[in-house]
Motif scaffolding. Structure first.
Motif, PDB file in Angstrom:
ATOM      1  N   PRO A   1       0.814  -1.227   0.000  1.00 36.79           N
ATOM      2  CA  PRO A   1       0.000   0.000   0.000  1.00 36.79           C
ATOM      3  C   PRO A   1       0.843   1.270   0.000  1.00 36.79           C
ATOM      4  O   PRO A   1       0.431   2.283  -0.567  1.00 36.79           O
ATOM      5  CB  PRO A   1      -0.816  -0.096   1.289  1.00 36.79           C
ATOM      6  CG  PRO A   1      -0.809  -1.505   1.659  1.00 36.79           C
ATOM      7  CD  PRO A   1       0.471  -2.065   1.153  1.00 36.79           C
TER       8      PRO A   1
ATOM      9  N   THR B   1      -1.853   4.084  -1.753  1.00 33.29           N
ATOM     10  CA  THR B   1      -3.271   4.016  -1.422  1.00 33.29           C
ATOM     11  C   THR B   1      -3.433   4.348   0.052  1.00 33.29           C
ATOM     12  O   THR B   1      -2.556   4.103   0.880  1.00 33.29           O
ATOM     13  CB  THR B   1      -3.849   2.620  -1.689  1.00 33.29           C
ATOM     14  OG1 THR B   1      -3.117   1.671  -0.944  1.00 33.29           O
ATOM     15  CG2 THR B   1      -3.778   2.287  -3.165  1.00 33.29           C
TER      16      THR B   1
ATOM     17  N   SER C   1      -5.883   3.155   1.950  1.00 36.72           N
ATOM     18  CA  SER C   1      -6.548   2.086   2.691  1.00 36.72           C
ATOM     19  C   SER C   1      -5.513   1.161   3.325  1.00 36.72           C
ATOM     20  O   SER C   1      -4.526   0.789   2.705  1.00 36.72           O
ATOM     21  CB  SER C   1      -7.454   1.278   1.760  1.00 36.72           C
ATOM     22  OG  SER C   1      -6.670   0.619   0.804  1.00 36.72           O
ATOM     23  N   HIS C   2      -5.735   0.833   4.557  1.00 32.17           N
ATOM     24  CA  HIS C   2      -4.869  -0.102   5.268  1.00 32.17           C
ATOM     25  C   HIS C   2      -5.561  -1.461   5.289  1.00 32.17           C
ATOM     26  O   HIS C   2      -6.663  -1.599   5.810  1.00 32.17           O
ATOM     27  CB  HIS C   2      -4.607   0.376   6.700  1.00 32.17           C
ATOM     28  CG  HIS C   2      -3.897   1.687   6.736  1.00 32.17           C
ATOM     29  ND1 HIS C   2      -2.564   1.800   6.463  1.00 32.17           N
ATOM     30  CD2 HIS C   2      -4.331   2.931   7.000  1.00 32.17           C
ATOM     31  CE1 HIS C   2      -2.197   3.053   6.566  1.00 32.17           C
ATOM     32  NE2 HIS C   2      -3.261   3.771   6.897  1.00 32.17           N
ATOM     33  N   THR C   3      -4.908  -2.429   4.734  1.00 40.18           N
ATOM     34  CA  THR C   3      -5.521  -3.748   4.646  1.00 40.18           C
ATOM     35  C   THR C   3      -5.183  -4.573   5.877  1.00 40.18           C
ATOM     36  O   THR C   3      -4.181  -4.354   6.542  1.00 40.18           O
ATOM     37  CB  THR C   3      -5.042  -4.490   3.396  1.00 40.18           C
ATOM     38  OG1 THR C   3      -3.624  -4.631   3.488  1.00 40.18           O
ATOM     39  CG2 THR C   3      -5.385  -3.726   2.130  1.00 40.18           C
TER      40      THR C   3
END
Length: 98
Positions: free
Chosen positions: A48, A53, A55-57
């Motif tokens: 990421p 991006t 967003s933290h997955t």
């Protein structure tokens, strides 16, 4: 290809080659599996950041959890096989016998 990608690919490749060619002891096979999982974990955590991006997955945390479970299971199998067979040499194990 950046230096970061090259280091992840080489770490994964070297650990898989170690798993393929140095299969004398069970502990060395387990160490190769752990290094493969660690290189995949670092690659997933840097992905990421590299793609920028926001967003933290949760995927790296889940993979680290399964890696810890795999390490615990592998060490339990190592202890059990050492107690029953006397050593951790992989050529002593026969899958047809219990």
């Amino acid at each position: 290809m950046s230096l970061l990608h090259l280091s992840f690919y080489s770490a994964f490749t070297l650990s898989s080659l170690g798993l393929a060619f140095h299969r004398t002891h069970l502990i060395s096979a387990l160490l190769c599996l752990e290094s493969m999982m660690l290189s995949m974990y670092v690659a997933l955590t840097m992905w990421p950041i590299h793609t920028q991006t926001s967003s933290h997955t949760i995927l790296p945390i889940l993979m680290l959890t399964f890696s810890a479970c795999e390490a615990g299971t592998g060490l339990a199998l190592l202890v059990a096989s050492t107690r029953t067979h006397g050593s951790d040499h992989l050529h002593n194990f026969n899958l047809l016998q219990c």
